[in-house]
Design an enzyme around this catalytic site. Structure first.
Site, mmCIF file in Angstrom:
data_model
loop_
_atom_site.group_PDB
_atom_site.id
_atom_site.type_symbol
_atom_site.label_atom_id
_atom_site.label_comp_id
_atom_site.label_asym_id
_atom_site.label_seq_id
_atom_site.Cartn_x
_atom_site.Cartn_y
_atom_site.Cartn_z
ATOM 1 N N ASP A 1 53.585 -23.843 65.502
ATOM 2 C CA ASP A 1 53.211 -25.039 66.257
ATOM 3 C C ASP A 1 53.630 -24.856 67.718
ATOM 4 O O ASP A 1 52.861 -24.374 68.531
ATOM 5 C CB ASP A 1 53.871 -26.260 65.605
ATOM 6 C CG ASP A 1 53.486 -27.564 66.272
ATOM 7 O OD1 ASP A 1 52.595 -27.548 67.140
ATOM 8 O OD2 ASP A 1 54.076 -28.605 65.940
ATOM 9 N N ASP B 1 55.692 -28.621 53.213
ATOM 10 C CA ASP B 1 56.135 -29.863 52.579
ATOM 11 C C ASP B 1 56.027 -31.080 53.491
ATOM 12 O O ASP B 1 55.907 -30.968 54.707
ATOM 13 C CB ASP B 1 57.607 -29.744 52.166
ATOM 14 C CG ASP B 1 58.546 -29.829 53.375
ATOM 15 O OD1 ASP B 1 58.282 -29.131 54.370
ATOM 16 O OD2 ASP B 1 59.522 -30.604 53.333
ATOM 17 N N PHE C 1 49.471 -33.018 60.902
ATOM 18 C CA PHE C 1 50.539 -32.580 60.004
ATOM 19 C C PHE C 1 49.922 -32.228 58.651
ATOM 20 O O PHE C 1 49.290 -33.066 58.010
ATOM 21 C CB PHE C 1 51.588 -33.683 59.853
ATOM 22 C CG PHE C 1 52.811 -33.207 59.125
ATOM 23 C CD1 PHE C 1 53.808 -32.511 59.803
ATOM 24 C CD2 PHE C 1 52.950 -33.418 57.765
ATOM 25 C CE1 PHE C 1 54.934 -32.050 59.129
ATOM 26 C CE2 PHE C 1 54.073 -32.966 57.086
ATOM 27 C CZ PHE C 1 55.067 -32.274 57.772
ATOM 28 N N VAL C 2 50.106 -30.990 58.239
ATOM 29 C CA VAL C 2 49.499 -30.549 56.976
ATOM 30 C C VAL C 2 50.563 -30.241 55.928
ATOM 31 O O VAL C 2 51.716 -29.939 56.264
ATOM 32 C CB VAL C 2 48.596 -29.311 57.179
ATOM 33 C CG1 VAL C 2 47.351 -29.659 57.983
ATOM 34 C CG2 VAL C 2 49.359 -28.160 57.839
ATOM 35 N N LYS D 1 48.561 -23.971 65.138
ATOM 36 C CA LYS D 1 48.124 -25.229 65.757
ATOM 37 C C LYS D 1 47.779 -24.981 67.232
ATOM 38 O O LYS D 1 48.227 -23.995 67.812
ATOM 39 C CB LYS D 1 49.229 -26.270 65.622
ATOM 40 C CG LYS D 1 49.349 -26.804 64.201
ATOM 41 C CD LYS D 1 50.316 -27.953 64.187
ATOM 42 C CE LYS D 1 50.294 -28.645 62.854
ATOM 43 N NZ LYS D 1 51.281 -29.733 62.824
#
Ligand code: 5GP
Length: 209
Positions: free
Chosen positions: A131, A187, A180-181, A159
């Site tokens: 990210d 998790d 947010f994946v 990202k």
């Protein structure tokens, strides 16, 4: 570190979103709003990444360094795919940011260090997602200080912010939107790591007590 690979290979990152229907199976099915990368696409892309990494390291033995916990599922599939082409060994590190988030200096705490000396070894860092790139940038400095012969990075997901920061990600699975994946090792509050695809949660999940 700069070995001329990153820009060329990163440009080949898979086109991410499948926007496929959410499979009805699994306790979590009702929590997932959208599939971002399906199981089939993950399987296919991991084979492609492994073939590419193998082609760039002919005849070499590679030490895969996985970053826990998120990378454990990707590591397992990637190691087996790569193992069809060349010899691999695996190591894991667990790191965490100081406090709530990685600080702007990218200083992190080692929760689990490497179990062996990596001096002279060809290392491939196996990351779930990049990210801001701060975690990775710290990790690369750390591995280089341990005198690895070479350090390259394979990240399953990237990202948009990561594209703009100066941290080399030599092999990228998928560029995904800035959402947010979860799933495939990733998790939310320690849940959803076992989901076999990468998906986005329904907003209601975040407001549950
Ligand atoms: P960075 O240092 O690149 O900003 O953060 C990388 C780490 O943040 C990843 O290894 C992962 O643990 C976490 N992370 C970043 N984006 C996501 C996301 O969309 N979902 C999950 N579950 N974790 C994420």
């Amino acid at each position: 570190m700069a070995d001329g690979l990153s820009a060329e290979v990163a440009a080949e990152a898979g086109v991410a979103p499948d926007d496929g229907a959410v499979p009805a199976t699994g306790w979590y099915a009702g929590d997932i709003e959208r599939v971002v990368v399906s199981e089939a696409r993950l399987r296919e892309r991991i084979e492609e990444l492994a073939a590419r990494v193998a082609a760039d390291h002919p005849g070499q033995k590679l030490l895969l360094v996985g970053v826990l916990k998120g990378a454990f599922v990707f590591m397992a599939d990637f190691a087996r795919a790569l193992g069809r082409h060349l010899q691999v060994e695996v190591e894991f590190m667990a790191i965490s940011s100081y406090g709530q988030a990685v600080t702007s200096s990218g200083v992190v705490r080692i929760l689990k260090d490497l179990d062996r000396d990596i001096a002279g070894q060809s290392v491939i860092v196996v990351e779930d997602i990049v990210d801001s790139g701060l975690t990775l940038s710290w990790l690369l400095r750390y591995l280089e200080s341990r005198n690895a012969a070479s350090v390259r990075v394979v990240a399953l997901l990237r990202k948009p912010k990561a594209v703009t920061v100066d941290v080399p990600v030599h092999y990228v699975g998928f560029d995904i939107p800035n959402e947010f994946v979860v799933g495939y090792g990733l998790d939310y509050a320690e849940r959803y790591r076992e989901v076999p695809y990468v998906g986005v949660l329904k907003p209601a999940v975040y407001t549950r007590p």
